[in-house]
Enzyme design. Structure first.
Site: not given
Length: 303
Positions: A11, A91-92, A116, A196, A245
């Site tokens: 992101q 991440s994403l 999500r 996270h 995660q």
């Protein structure tokens, strides 16, 4: 033999009008695919196509906007005959890697990522994040351990850049401490939650339930996990990783090192922006990084 990896950004790389730009650049078949992806979610499609930068900052819209680029550009890259030996995402971006690895199809990948974003946006978990520059990850972890309250090292982006997350007031109160201990900069990040960190565990439980709504394939291409930098070879391992995660770290330095250990010499960063290319150069200067952030970049490649 040298190997290729596809990596996908997280992101923060979104921008106004990005959906329409991509839509206008692709052929009719891919226009139909994009229409199909968003046929039951016109609100998200509207913001990705026509929304302001401010609207796109909302996690609910930012995540599917970035992932749309990653997924469609990956499809086009594969159609040119370029395939990966490994995939990974920041991440994403780990969710975008599901399509690249054959775990989910285009529509289900975007459906899961949209869900999500919606879950994270509505979670309203109070907290914040900050980037600590100029200290080793070990020093950042040590300082976090000295602070009263929840502050954790969560994104190991490059050797001298680690992101912390936790209780917002505790982070704000202790940014000067990191500078006193040698950090060049300690910058609060404009995010809507403590991503996270252990505070995100309730979100992980909701996501875990959401996973039950999809048919998961074992990956055709190995995925390097965010939280461990281990190679994931099964659908069960992938779901456990995506769950973990949510409240676990992004070990990007270890991820790039793992790719290099496995013979990767060329990485395609697929999606808007060049954030990962910058991080990769700080981790391993020997790896060639090629950015695929629009259809024009694809036309520059040799079939």
């Amino acid at each position: 033999m040298s190997k290729i990896a596809f990596v996908f950004p997280g992101q923060g790389t979104q921008y106004a009008g990005m959906g329409k730009k991509l839509y206008d650049e692709v052929n009719d078949d891919n226009k139909k695919l994009i229409d199909e992806i968003f046929k039951n979610n016109e609100d998200i499609k509207r913001v990705i196509f026509e929304g302001t930068d401010e609207e796109l900052k909302n996690t609910k819209y930012a995540q599917p906007a970035i992932a749309l680029f990653s997924v469609v550009l990956t499809k086009l890259l594969k159609e040119k005959g370029i395939n990966a030996d490994f995939v990974a995402g920041h991440s994403l971006g780990e969710y975008s890697s599901l399509y690249a690895a054959g775990v989910l199809n285009e529509i289900d990948t975007l459906k899961l990522i949209s869900k999500r974003g919606e879950i994270m946006s509505s979670a309203n978990i109070d907290g914040g994040m900050a980037a600590i520059l100029g200290l080793s990850a070990e020093d950042v972890e040590k300082i976090c351990g000295e602070i009263d309250g929840i502050v954790e090292a969560v994104n190991y982006n490059e050797p001298k850049q680690t992101v912390i997350a936790g209780e917002k007031e505790v982070i704000e109160k202790n940014l000067e401490l990191f500078k006193e201990k040698g950090a060049r900069r300690a910058l609060p990040l404009a995010v809507s939650g403590p991503f996270h960190s252990s505070l995100m565990k309730p979100v992980a439980e909701i996501l875990k339930k959401e996973f039950e709504n999809y048919t998961w394939n074992n990956p055709a291409t190995p995925i390097i996990a965010n939280t461990t930098a281990n190679v994931l070879n099964s659908a069960d391992e992938i779901q456990n990783e995506l769950y973990s995660q949510t409240f676990g770290p992004v070990k990007w330095v270890d991820t790039i090192n793992k790719l290099a250990e496995n013979g990767v010499t060329k990485i395609y960063e697929i999606g808007p922006g060049k954030v990962l290319a910058g991080l990769i150069k700080k981790i391993n200067k020997e790896i060639e990084v090629i950015n695929i952030e629009n259809v024009e970049n694809l036309s520059d490649l040799i079939d």
